[in-house]
Enzyme design. Structure first.
Site, PDB file in Angstrom:
ATOM      1  CE1 TYR A  63      -4.221  -1.162  -0.498  1.00  0.00           C
ATOM      2  CE2 TYR A  63      -3.704  -2.688   1.268  1.00  0.00           C
ATOM      3  CZ  TYR A  63      -4.528  -2.288   0.229  1.00  0.00           C
ATOM      4  OH  TYR A  63      -5.654  -3.014  -0.077  1.00  0.00           O
ATOM      5  CG  HIS A 111      -6.391  -8.245 -13.216  1.00  0.00           C
ATOM      6  ND1 HIS A 111      -5.173  -8.148 -13.836  1.00  0.00           N
ATOM      7  CD2 HIS A 111      -7.042  -9.260 -13.862  1.00  0.00           C
ATOM      8  CE1 HIS A 111      -5.076  -9.035 -14.819  1.00  0.00           C
ATOM      9  NE2 HIS A 111      -6.208  -9.716 -14.856  1.00  0.00           N
ATOM     10  CB  CYS A 122     -23.643 -11.512  -1.312  1.00  0.00           C
ATOM     11  SG  CYS A 122     -23.048 -10.068  -0.444  1.00  0.00           S
ATOM     12  N   GLY A 200       0.432  -0.050 -22.368  1.00  0.00           N
ATOM     13  CA  GLY A 200       1.221  -0.465 -21.205  1.00  0.00           C
ATOM     14  C   GLY A 200       0.916  -1.852 -20.685  1.00  0.00           C
TER      15      GLY A 200
HETATM   16  P1  NAD Z   1       3.338  -6.244 -17.145  1.00  0.00           P
HETATM   17  O1  NAD Z   1       4.256  -5.882 -16.007  1.00  0.00           O
HETATM   18  O2  NAD Z   1       3.314  -7.643 -17.619  1.00  0.00           O
HETATM   19  O3  NAD Z   1       3.682  -5.350 -18.410  1.00  0.00           O
HETATM   20  C1  NAD Z   1       3.852  -3.980 -18.311  1.00  0.00           C
HETATM   21  C2  NAD Z   1       4.036  -3.446 -19.694  1.00  0.00           C
HETATM   22  O4  NAD Z   1       4.127  -2.032 -19.584  1.00  0.00           O
HETATM   23  C3  NAD Z   1       5.312  -3.943 -20.385  1.00  0.00           C
HETATM   24  O5  NAD Z   1       4.983  -4.409 -21.677  1.00  0.00           O
HETATM   25  C4  NAD Z   1       6.192  -2.686 -20.472  1.00  0.00           C
HETATM   26  O6  NAD Z   1       6.973  -2.655 -21.629  1.00  0.00           O
HETATM   27  C5  NAD Z   1       5.125  -1.601 -20.487  1.00  0.00           C
HETATM   28  N1  NAD Z   1       5.577  -0.300 -20.006  1.00  0.00           N
HETATM   29  C6  NAD Z   1       6.525  -0.018 -19.082  1.00  0.00           C
HETATM   30  N2  NAD Z   1       6.615   1.309 -18.921  1.00  0.00           N
HETATM   31  C7  NAD Z   1       5.700   1.864 -19.754  1.00  0.00           C
HETATM   32  C8  NAD Z   1       5.316   3.189 -20.033  1.00  0.00           C
HETATM   33  N3  NAD Z   1       5.895   4.211 -19.411  1.00  0.00           N
HETATM   34  N4  NAD Z   1       4.324   3.406 -20.930  1.00  0.00           N
HETATM   35  C9  NAD Z   1       3.724   2.365 -21.553  1.00  0.00           C
HETATM   36  N5  NAD Z   1       4.050   1.082 -21.344  1.00  0.00           N
HETATM   37  C10 NAD Z   1       5.030   0.842 -20.444  1.00  0.00           C
HETATM   38  O7  NAD Z   1       1.911  -5.734 -16.727  1.00  0.00           O
HETATM   39  P2  NAD Z   1       0.471  -6.161 -17.228  1.00  0.00           P
HETATM   40  O8  NAD Z   1       0.500  -6.511 -18.669  1.00  0.00           O
HETATM   41  O9  NAD Z   1      -0.430  -5.077 -16.801  1.00  0.00           O
HETATM   42  O10 NAD Z   1       0.143  -7.499 -16.399  1.00  0.00           O
HETATM   43  C11 NAD Z   1       0.589  -7.712 -15.075  1.00  0.00           C
HETATM   44  C12 NAD Z   1      -0.455  -7.756 -13.969  1.00  0.00           C
HETATM   45  O11 NAD Z   1      -0.001  -7.057 -12.780  1.00  0.00           O
HETATM   46  C13 NAD Z   1      -1.743  -7.070 -14.305  1.00  0.00           C
HETATM   47  O12 NAD Z   1      -2.750  -7.713 -13.646  1.00  0.00           O
HETATM   48  C14 NAD Z   1      -1.551  -5.693 -13.677  1.00  0.00           C
HETATM   49  O13 NAD Z   1      -2.732  -5.066 -13.431  1.00  0.00           O
HETATM   50  C15 NAD Z   1      -0.880  -5.997 -12.381  1.00  0.00           C
HETATM   51  N6  NAD Z   1      -0.165  -4.796 -11.882  1.00  0.00           N
HETATM   52  C16 NAD Z   1      -0.875  -3.647 -11.664  1.00  0.00           C
HETATM   53  C17 NAD Z   1      -0.245  -2.483 -11.283  1.00  0.00           C
HETATM   54  C18 NAD Z   1      -1.080  -1.251 -11.031  1.00  0.00           C
HETATM   55  O14 NAD Z   1      -2.236  -1.367 -10.603  1.00  0.00           O
HETATM   56  N7  NAD Z   1      -0.555  -0.061 -11.321  1.00  0.00           N
HETATM   57  C19 NAD Z   1       1.138  -2.469 -11.125  1.00  0.00           C
HETATM   58  C20 NAD Z   1       1.855  -3.673 -11.336  1.00  0.00           C
HETATM   59  C21 NAD Z   1       1.179  -4.840 -11.716  1.00  0.00           C
END
Ligand code: NAD
Length: 258
Positions: A63, A111, A122, A200
């Site tokens: 957090y 997610h 529920c 992203g």
């Molecule tokens: P991932 O970590 O697999 O991929 C992240 C992608 O973002 C990569 O392809 C990378 O090249 C790209 N990236 C990095 N910096 C960037 C930028 N400045 N602009 C655009 N793209 C950029 O993440 P995913 O595909 O979202 O899957 C991983 C899981 O983890 C998902 O469920 C995700 O929601 C979760 N997660 C969420 C958060 C959040 O809520 N902010 C943070 C970390 C992980």
């Protein structure tokens, strides 16, 4: 190309420039904490019973990253595009609540959301604010005994207002199915769109990663915005190898509100 009814499919990269490391990035939380353990329902319940202080450290670290971050130009641009009628929906894999923070209206959080506490029985959802989450982080640090810590965490999570079951994290954990309501919403956005812009996301986290393939099959145009190559590139109509903020900085001056 006629770009109409745009839906954004977003991943962790959208929030990278807010200071939240991506899931697969080297600076993320998941190098320190094994996601199979700290992000699975069984793992969390086992930790709660057997290693409550370890779980508390994870909760605090998790957090702290979210609380110290704010939405960036990309999130604000999405909100602006929605208010102008260009963007019809956001399907996000992110759990950081930024889409709501910037006022986006049509969002499917496939997610879940780290600020939401959810009744698995529920479906009731209770959303906490930043101050409340801050109290959780500072409160767990003050607990010295295991029983005190367990009681504090359970009280914080609370009970369902309708069925009185214990609430659990609103984040979709490893091994859990994506929630039907969010999936239906995501498909309804795609069914009414002409273009999907994937921003992203590495496109490897399933089942969410199947949305671009679903869209392609329905004849939607696919645009990828990512500084790196992704799994989605080979089916994309356009691949824009830029960071999200740089992309929006170039796009937004071209968008007219007339
Ligand atoms: P991932 O970590 O697999 O991929 C992240 C992608 O973002 C990569 O392809 C990378 O090249 C790209 N990236 C990095 N910096 C960037 C930028 N400045 N602009 C655009 N793209 C950029 O993440 P995913 O595909 O979202 O899957 C991983 C899981 O983890 C998902 O469920 C995700 O929601 C979760 N997660 C969420 C958060 C959040 O809520 N902010 C943070 C970390 C992980």
């Amino acid at each position: 190309m006629k770009v109409g009814g745009v839906v954004a499919f977003c991943g962790a990269g959208l929030s990278a420039e807010s200071g939240i490391p991506t899931f697969r990035g080297s600076e993320g939380l998941w190098g320190k904490y094994d996601p199979q353990k700290y992000a699975s329902a069984k793992g969390i319940i086992d930790l709660f019973c057997e290693d409550t202080f370890d779980l508390a450290n994870f909760i605090a670290d998790f957090y702290k990253v979210l609380l110290s971050a704010e939405p960036n130009f990309s999130h604000h641009s999405l909100a602006k595009l929605e208010s102008l009628g260009f963007l019809k929906g956001v399907i996000t894999q992110n759990i950081d609540n930024f889409d709501y923070q910037v006022g986006l209206q049509n969002v499917s959080e496939v997610h879940g959301n780290a600020y939401v506490f959810f009744c698995p029985k529920c479906g009731f959802r209770l959303k906490k604010n930043k101050n409340e989450i801050d109290e959780l982080v500072s409160g767990i640090k003050k607990c010295k005994k295991k029983i005190e810590l367990m009681t504090f965490i359970l009280r914080f999570m609370g009970r369902c207002e309708s069925c009185r079951d214990r609430l659990f994290t609103g984040v979709v954990l490893y091994g859990q199915s994506l929630r039907e309501k969010d999936m239906d919403l995501a498909y309804s956005y795609l069914d009414n769109a002409k273009t999907v812009i994937c921003i992203g996301t590495s496109g490897v986290t399933y089942p969410a990663a199947s949305f671009p393939y679903y869209a392609k099959k329905k004849g939607l145009k696919l645009i990828v915005v990512n500084p790196e190559s992704t799994e989605i590139d080979e089916i994309a109509d356009f691949v824009i190898n830029k960071k999200a903020v740089n992309f929006f900085q170039e796009l937004m001056p071209l968008i007219s509100s007339d």
